[in-house]
Design a protein around this motif. Structure first.
Motif, mmCIF file in Angstrom:
data_model
loop_
_atom_site.group_PDB
_atom_site.id
_atom_site.type_symbol
_atom_site.label_atom_id
_atom_site.label_comp_id
_atom_site.label_asym_id
_atom_site.label_seq_id
_atom_site.Cartn_x
_atom_site.Cartn_y
_atom_site.Cartn_z
ATOM 1 N N GLN A 177 0.807 -1.217 0.000
ATOM 2 C CA GLN A 177 0.000 0.000 0.000
ATOM 3 C C GLN A 177 0.845 1.273 0.000
ATOM 4 O OE1 GLN A 177 -0.348 -2.549 2.100
ATOM 5 N NE2 GLN A 177 -2.487 -3.168 2.295
ATOM 6 N N ARG A 178 2.105 1.171 0.366
ATOM 7 C CA ARG A 178 2.962 2.353 0.423
ATOM 8 C C ARG A 178 4.421 1.941 0.335
ATOM 9 N NH1 ARG A 178 2.217 3.935 6.854
ATOM 10 N NH2 ARG A 178 2.647 1.864 7.657
ATOM 11 N N THR A 179 5.261 2.874 -0.087
ATOM 12 C CA THR A 179 6.688 2.610 -0.201
ATOM 13 C C THR A 179 7.373 2.974 1.110
ATOM 14 O OG1 THR A 179 7.221 4.847 -0.961
ATOM 15 C CG2 THR A 179 6.576 3.231 -2.644
ATOM 16 N N LEU A 180 8.645 2.602 1.210
ATOM 17 C CA LEU A 180 9.411 2.989 2.398
ATOM 18 C C LEU A 180 9.519 4.508 2.486
ATOM 19 C CD1 LEU A 180 12.310 0.344 2.325
ATOM 20 C CD2 LEU A 180 10.228 0.319 3.720
ATOM 21 N N THR A 181 9.641 5.160 1.351
ATOM 22 C CA THR A 181 9.700 6.627 1.350
ATOM 23 C C THR A 181 8.388 7.216 1.848
ATOM 24 O OG1 THR A 181 11.293 6.645 -0.479
ATOM 25 C CG2 THR A 181 10.053 8.676 -0.080
ATOM 26 N N ASP A 182 7.266 6.608 1.479
ATOM 27 C CA ASP A 182 5.970 7.060 2.002
ATOM 28 C C ASP A 182 5.952 6.994 3.524
ATOM 29 O OD1 ASP A 182 4.909 7.449 -0.543
ATOM 30 O OD2 ASP A 182 4.094 5.409 -0.657
ATOM 31 N N ILE A 183 6.531 5.931 4.067
ATOM 32 C CA ILE A 183 6.538 5.761 5.523
ATOM 33 C C ILE A 183 7.407 6.825 6.182
ATOM 34 C CG2 ILE A 183 7.085 4.168 7.403
ATOM 35 C CD1 ILE A 183 6.471 1.866 5.470
ATOM 36 N N VAL A 184 8.536 7.145 5.541
ATOM 37 C CA VAL A 184 9.374 8.236 6.069
ATOM 38 C C VAL A 184 8.567 9.531 6.129
ATOM 39 C CG1 VAL A 184 11.438 9.634 5.753
ATOM 40 C CG2 VAL A 184 11.495 7.211 5.184
ATOM 41 N N GLU A 185 7.809 9.797 5.074
ATOM 42 C CA GLU A 185 7.033 11.035 5.018
ATOM 43 C C GLU A 185 5.972 11.094 6.122
ATOM 44 O OE1 GLU A 185 7.953 13.509 3.330
ATOM 45 O OE2 GLU A 185 9.461 12.413 2.168
ATOM 46 N N GLU A 186 5.506 9.931 6.585
ATOM 47 C CA GLU A 186 4.570 9.920 7.709
ATOM 48 C C GLU A 186 5.278 10.263 9.017
ATOM 49 O OE1 GLU A 186 2.282 6.357 8.075
ATOM 50 O OE2 GLU A 186 1.791 6.289 5.938
ATOM 51 N N HIS A 187 6.560 9.925 9.092
ATOM 52 C CA HIS A 187 7.315 10.223 10.308
ATOM 53 C C HIS A 187 7.777 11.685 10.370
ATOM 54 C CE1 HIS A 187 7.602 5.815 10.500
ATOM 55 N NE2 HIS A 187 7.851 5.970 11.780
ATOM 56 N N SER A 188 7.960 12.293 9.209
ATOM 57 C CA SER A 188 8.510 13.649 9.176
ATOM 58 C C SER A 188 7.696 14.656 10.003
ATOM 59 C CB SER A 188 8.648 14.135 7.731
ATOM 60 O OG SER A 188 9.667 13.416 7.073
ATOM 61 N N PRO A 189 6.351 14.673 9.912
ATOM 62 C CA PRO A 189 5.589 15.626 10.736
ATOM 63 C C PRO A 189 5.774 15.383 12.231
ATOM 64 C CG PRO A 189 4.214 14.749 8.975
ATOM 65 C CD PRO A 189 5.467 13.922 8.986
ATOM 66 N N ILE A 190 5.957 14.124 12.615
ATOM 67 C CA ILE A 190 6.208 13.819 14.036
ATOM 68 C C ILE A 190 7.529 14.442 14.454
ATOM 69 C CG2 ILE A 190 6.503 11.998 15.755
ATOM 70 C CD1 ILE A 190 5.042 10.100 13.802
ATOM 71 N N ILE A 191 8.557 14.193 13.641
ATOM 72 C CA ILE A 191 9.895 14.701 13.949
ATOM 73 C C ILE A 191 9.899 16.222 14.002
ATOM 74 C CG2 ILE A 191 12.260 14.876 13.054
ATOM 75 C CD1 ILE A 191 11.827 12.014 11.892
ATOM 76 N N GLU A 192 9.286 16.859 13.016
ATOM 77 C CA GLU A 192 9.279 18.324 12.959
ATOM 78 C C GLU A 192 8.539 18.919 14.146
ATOM 79 O OE1 GLU A 192 11.060 20.216 10.916
ATOM 80 O OE2 GLU A 192 11.859 18.284 10.242
ATOM 81 N N ALA A 193 7.418 18.305 14.533
ATOM 82 C CA ALA A 193 6.645 18.827 15.660
ATOM 83 C C ALA A 193 7.392 18.676 16.978
ATOM 84 C CB ALA A 193 5.290 18.125 15.731
#
Length: 242
Positions: A177-193
């Motif tokens: 359903q998603r690539t590894l890069t897609d999963i990174v992009e889900e983590h980015s808002p967590i990291i930035e916040a």
């Protein structure tokens, strides 16, 4: 079981107990170990070329997590993990990791910021190389780091056990359903916040990430087991408070 050459011990530097747990996870995913079938401690020890003691220790830890069960004087078997188990696992993760992300943001330090940035870089590099095992090791390290920053030490242990349970199911959203890069992009808002000290946004981003992952895994597990179950209803029933 297959020959020793087919599945070497994973994760160099891990303890023997951890390596046993990693081997069982990988063997279930590959089909080398089948759910419901009896195996002996001697088989695993011989298979890995190690003593029986760390094998027992690793299996006992997996038993504590509800992933294997022992049959008296007969060996052990892998317990099939159901879609209901997956939904419950993620309800627990939501209860622990969403407030942890909020607390980590509230008390973010320069050291935490540096560690988060470094882990995101490593995840992106692993995603670009399509190194799935390495990627998910960094993924787990990131979640563990946030829980640690939130001073949720018991939570870290619980979440790590829950992640093992999910991997033993033998399902992954990566490449489907998603690539590894897609999963990174889900983590980015967590990291930035977290870096910005935005506790509410960190909690929301963590909830969004875990919810997306959990829903996908529940639906995939239902499909894999051929169950006549509505994945959305199952998810809602078991996670509605989160």
């Amino acid at each position: 079981m297959t020959s020793p050459a087919s599945s070497p011990l994973p994760q160099r530097g891990a303890t023997l107990t951890e390596q046993v747990m990693d081997f069982v996870r990988a063997a279930v995913i590959s089909g080398e170990l089948e759910t419901g079938k009896l195996y002996s401690v001697y088989q695993i020890a011989d298979r890995l070329g190690i003593s029986r003691s760390p094998v027992r220790d690793g299996l006992l830890r997996l038993e504590e997590a509800g992933l294997v069960e022992f049959a008296r004087n007969r060996g052990f078997r892998i317990i099939p993990t159901s879609p209901y188990d997956v939904a419950e696992i993620f309800s627990l993760r939501l209860a622990l990791e969403v407030p942890a992300a909020s607390r980590a943001a509230t008390s973010c330090t320069p050291e935490l910021t540096e560690a988060l940035v470094e882990l995101e870089k490593k995840m992106r590099a692993a995603a670009a190389a399509d190194a799935e095992d390495e990627f998910f090791a960094f993924d787990q390290e990131l979640h563990d780091l946030i829980l640690g920053a939130a001073r949720s030490n018991r939570g870290r242990d619980i979440v790590n056990r829950l992640r093992v349970a999910t991997r033993l199911l033998g399902v992954s959203t990566a490449g489907k359903q998603r690539t590894l890069t897609d999963i990174v992009e889900e983590h980015s808002p967590i990291i930035e916040a977290v870096k910005a000290g935005q506790s509410a946004k960190a909690a929301t981003a963590m909830r969004d990430h875990l919810t997306r992952t959990g829903r996908l895994l529940v639906a995939q597990a239902i499909a894999a087991q051929g169950l006549d179950v509505d994945p959305d209803q199952l998810w809602t029933d078991l996670t509605q408070d989160y």
